[in-house]
Design a protein around this motif. Structure first.
Motif, PDB file in Angstrom:
ATOM      1  N   TYR A  21      32.149 -62.357  49.653  1.00  0.00           N
ATOM      2  CA  TYR A  21      31.846 -61.330  50.668  1.00  0.00           C
ATOM      3  C   TYR A  21      32.084 -61.881  52.073  1.00  0.00           C
ATOM      4  N   LEU A  22      31.695 -63.123  52.326  1.00  0.00           N
ATOM      5  CA  LEU A  22      31.924 -63.737  53.641  1.00  0.00           C
ATOM      6  C   LEU A  22      33.426 -63.848  53.928  1.00  0.00           C
ATOM      7  N   ARG A  23      34.210 -64.201  52.907  1.00  0.00           N
ATOM      8  CA  ARG A  23      35.672 -64.259  53.101  1.00  0.00           C
ATOM      9  C   ARG A  23      36.225 -62.871  53.391  1.00  0.00           C
ATOM     10  N   TRP A  24      35.688 -61.870  52.696  1.00  0.00           N
ATOM     11  CA  TRP A  24      36.126 -60.486  52.919  1.00  0.00           C
ATOM     12  C   TRP A  24      35.810 -60.050  54.351  1.00  0.00           C
ATOM     13  N   LEU A  25      34.609 -60.399  54.839  1.00  0.00           N
ATOM     14  CA  LEU A  25      34.245 -60.037  56.222  1.00  0.00           C
ATOM     15  C   LEU A  25      35.201 -60.669  57.228  1.00  0.00           C
ATOM     16  N   ARG A  26      35.598 -61.913  56.965  1.00  0.00           N
ATOM     17  CA  ARG A  26      36.521 -62.600  57.879  1.00  0.00           C
ATOM     18  C   ARG A  26      37.881 -61.902  57.872  1.00  0.00           C
ATOM     19  N   GLU A  27      38.336 -61.564  56.659  1.00  0.00           N
ATOM     20  CA  GLU A  27      39.680 -61.008  56.511  1.00  0.00           C
ATOM     21  C   GLU A  27      39.763 -59.554  56.970  1.00  0.00           C
ATOM     22  N   ARG A  29      37.148 -57.685  58.637  1.00  0.00           N
ATOM     23  CA  ARG A  29      36.363 -57.288  59.803  1.00  0.00           C
ATOM     24  C   ARG A  29      36.484 -58.281  60.953  1.00  0.00           C
ATOM     25  N   GLY A  30      37.138 -59.406  60.718  1.00  0.00           N
ATOM     26  CA  GLY A  30      37.262 -60.419  61.767  1.00  0.00           C
ATOM     27  C   GLY A  30      35.938 -61.070  62.123  1.00  0.00           C
ATOM     28  N   LEU A  31      35.006 -61.086  61.159  1.00  0.00           N
ATOM     29  CA  LEU A  31      33.673 -61.647  61.405  1.00  0.00           C
ATOM     30  C   LEU A  31      33.525 -62.975  60.672  1.00  0.00           C
ATOM     31  N   ASP A  32      32.983 -63.957  61.363  1.00  0.00           N
ATOM     32  CA  ASP A  32      32.810 -65.283  60.764  1.00  0.00           C
ATOM     33  C   ASP A  32      31.371 -65.737  60.977  1.00  0.00           C
ATOM     34  N   PHE A  33      30.685 -66.075  59.904  1.00  0.00           N
ATOM     35  CA  PHE A  33      29.280 -66.485  60.012  1.00  0.00           C
ATOM     36  C   PHE A  33      29.115 -67.891  59.463  1.00  0.00           C
ATOM     37  N   GLY A  34      28.526 -68.748  60.282  1.00  0.00           N
ATOM     38  CA  GLY A  34      28.392 -70.156  59.915  1.00  0.00           C
ATOM     39  C   GLY A  34      27.307 -70.409  58.900  1.00  0.00           C
ATOM     40  N   ARG A  52      28.274 -50.247  56.146  1.00  0.00           N
ATOM     41  CA  ARG A  52      29.641 -49.776  55.837  1.00  0.00           C
ATOM     42  C   ARG A  52      30.429 -50.876  55.132  1.00  0.00           C
ATOM     43  N   SER A  53      30.154 -52.143  55.472  1.00  0.00           N
ATOM     44  CA  SER A  53      30.861 -53.236  54.789  1.00  0.00           C
ATOM     45  C   SER A  53      30.459 -53.302  53.314  1.00  0.00           C
ATOM     46  N   ILE A  54      29.194 -53.008  53.001  1.00  0.00           N
ATOM     47  CA  ILE A  54      28.758 -52.986  51.602  1.00  0.00           C
ATOM     48  C   ILE A  54      29.496 -51.865  50.857  1.00  0.00           C
TER      49      ILE A  54
END
Length: 660
Positions: A21-27, A29-34, A52-54
């Motif tokens: 899911y984190l990889r999907w958000l990066r790809e 939505r352009g979101l990166d969480f440490g 909406r991401s879910i």
């Protein structure tokens, strides 16, 4: 807090569903969480973006798309995914990653031999029962009630009911007639599906008389369907269809009625220990999104998993468990006595079924510990990679016992939430370590805070558990509460616009949580609020004590009031002065002098709900003069006879508590 008992593997992001899911958000939505904390903060501030991401990440099947994600960001009154139409059953029966021949529902019990349904068989059963309900005239908005245990038929009925846009409600067959009718007279079902009885351990329990009484008390019923569970060859009651007739072969495709996001899916009930149980209405979309999030991202469940939770159909954990196929996980159902023939039975069943996630209650884990059970000695638990605990706080010694006797590589997830949202507010996640006695995190999308007495958020201090942002699985409302008054009173009367859940919670600097009992059962001694959970951990840690309940009777004059402890002792033991001294010494040493009770009494049993929760509040009411019938709805109790000892004590005591 406690010792670290488990740490995520170095490659957790590569191996877990939350990592994907984190990889999907990066790809996408352009979101990166440490780290998890950053992800949680985003999920509870950008509600539109997160939910909406879910929806998008899990590719929710919708018939019409939503026009927005959230309108009116208020509580109560938030409106989620307006314009969308979908069907919960359609999304569950997609069973992503699974083929027709994969076993999806594995049912074990003490009434009949194990039964397995493959994905294809599950869809076929739902197709037939859906057509059967349609023949009985069931349509969108009608209520279908199940007086049935945790077996495949009950699950099929839920999905078939939902597929039609009708509304499901279940009561476990150990519920007495009054408990059932208190619930179902409120929602007026048109169809009742009921078992003839069941076997609990080696004891047959005939429920035909209860079914007849329930039918007589529900004038709304048009049809009754009987499941020959205890006696498969027995006749259906007069005027009732058999399950085989309901599920007869038909030449109709399986279809799903598209309904709005907040269309009622099922009605769950508060325990109903005082007054009528609250009929809590949950919606198709909110439950689907919440369970996709929780099961996949927090419990890390997917197509390789077999997911078990020990529950009855009268507890929200059943509704949570049976969403498993929506994320591709098979589900393991169990009906019967978890202590038969001994406490190792469920662990052996887990081994036999290849269970990978073993969910249960904290009292069950503590009972296993107290009995000296070593699960990995009685069963091969090498497949188990997750253990879930809920229903009551799990103390540190419970955590340590799991890691010492079940497995040291699994992730133990203690979680807490409620029937009101049909999920956990706080729980575990693959990205975070496990500390003894601590719930790892606040769940994604759940803006949990601890509030002090003056209403300000606190960290590292005991406070009221509140939710300050709406969640999609908050109730659509209460049944027949047309103006929303009962709903507002239940959660929003203390802090307007903020959900007050009724638990005490401490949230530490790293986001870990400790729940210390119900805030309405608080012990408040000398201005210090004490939770009941830590109290029970000490008292029930003694070999001689099987169970206990503690209540604090406040003093109207502002004194310390009285702290009364009631204990159930092991067979043959009597409460004497040396035992009282031992209990007091343990409490003083482990907790504080404030925890030492003013009086200790021996009772034969502690009052509990049908889902095994202790009932401190009714005990307190009885001891302060409320008649038993007004203090508790006996039909909601597993052991209503337990109340008589407290009523007798109330008669012998002075009418008002005096300062200690």
């Amino acid at each position: 807090m406690g010792d670290m008992l488990w740490a995520p593997p170095a490659d957790v992001r590569e191996r877990s569903r939350i990592g994907a899911y984190l990889r999907w958000l990066r790809e996408h939505r352009g979101l990166d969480f440490g780290d998890y904390d950053a992800l949680w903060r985003w999920s509870t501030t950008d509600l539109d973006g997160f939910w909406r991401s879910i929806w998008d990440h899990f590719e929710v099947i919708a018939h019409t798309p939503p026009t927005a994600t959230l309108t009116q960001r208020v509580m109560p009154g938030a409106r989620w995914f307006p314009g969308a139409t979908l069907n919960y059953a359609e999304n569950v029966l997609r069973m992503p990653g699974r083929g027709d021949d994969d076993p999806m529902v594995i049912s074990h019990g003490q009434t009949r031999p194990p039964v397995t349904l493959t994905a294809g068989e599950l869809r076929e059963q739902v197709r037939r029962v859906s057509a059967g309900l349609r023949r009985l005239g069931v349509t969108t908005g009608d209520r279908v009630a199940a007086y049935a245990p945790n077996i495949g038929e009950t699950y099929v009925l839920l999905l078939a009911t939902a597929s039609l846009g009708a509304i499901f409600s279940s009561c476990a067959p150990e519920f007495g007639t009054r408990s059932v009718t208190d619930r179902w007279q409120q929602i007026e079902p048109t169809v009742l599906v009921a078992v003839d009885g069941y076997r609990y351990g080696d004891k047959p329990v005939d429920r035909r008389a209860e079914v007849a009484a329930i039918r007589a008390a529900l004038p709304s019923l048009r049809h009754t369907v009987s499941i020959g569970y205890l006696d498969p060859a027995g006749p259906a009651p007069d005027g009732a269809l058999s399950w085989a007739e309901l599920a007869a072969p038909v030449d109709e495709p399986l279809t799903f009625t598209p309904v709005p996001f907040d269309h009622p899916l099922y009605v769950l009930y508060s325990s109903g220990t005082t007054g009528l149980p609250k009929p809590i209405v949950h919606g198709h979309g909110g439950i689907l999104l919440e369970h996709l999030k929780m099961l996949a991202l927090h419990h890390d469940l997917g197509p390789a998993d077999r997911f078990f939770w020990f529950t009855t159909t009268g507890w929200m954990m059943w509704n949570f468990l049976v969403s498993g196929p929506a994320v591709g996980a098979s589900i393991v159902l169990f009906d019967g006595n978890p202590g038969h023939p001994d406490l190792g039975g469920l662990w052996r069943m887990a081994a036999e079924t290849g269970t990978t996630y073993f969910g249960t209650s904290a009292p069950y884990l503590l009972a296993c510990r107290k009995a000296g059970l070593v699960p990995h000695d009685v069963a091969d638990l090498s497949a188990v990679r997750g253990v879930g605990s809920t229903g009551a706080p799990l103390p540190a010694e419970g955590f340590r016992w799991v890691y010492e006797t079940v497995g040291d590589r699994l992730q133990l997830q203690s979680l807490s939430g409620g029937t009101d949202v049909c999920t956990g507010f706080v729980g575990g996640v693959p990205l975070l370590p496990v500390y003894a006695g601590e719930i790892a995190c606040r769940a994604l999308g759940a803006k949990v805070e601890a509030r002090s007495a003056d209403g300000t958020p606190v960290i590292g201090e005991l406070g009221e558990l509140v939710i300050t942002e709406p969640m999609p699985s908050m109730p659509v409302g209460f049944w027949n509460d047309t103006d929303g008054t009962r709903y507002a009173e239940a959660y929003f009367d203390v802090y307007p616009g903020v959900w007050r859940h009724g638990d005490w919670i401490t949230i530490n600097e790293r986001g870990g949580c400790v729940i210390t009992g119900r805030s309405d059962a608080t012990l408040n001694r000398g201005g210090v609020r004490l939770g009941t959970a830590e109290f029970y951990s000490v008292v029930e840690g003694l070999d001689e004590v099987l169970d206990s309940v503690v209540v604090h009777l406040e003093d109207d004059e502002g004194g310390a009031g009285e702290l009364l402890l009631f204990v159930v002792l092991a067979d043959g033991l009597e409460l004497d002065d040396p035992m009282r001294t031992k209990i007091c010494r343990e409490l003083r040493t482990a907790l504080s002098p404030r925890h030492v009770p003013d009086e200790i009494h021996q009772v034969r049993s502690v009052p509990r709900t049908l889902s095994a929760k202790k009932l401190e509040v009714p005990v307190k009411k009885i001891l302060t003069g409320t008649p038993v019938d007004q203090a508790a709805a006996k039909g909601a109790l597993a052991n209503p006879e337990s109340l008589t000892a407290f009523a007798a004590l109330a008669q012998r005591r002075p009418p008002h508590p005096t300062p200690a």
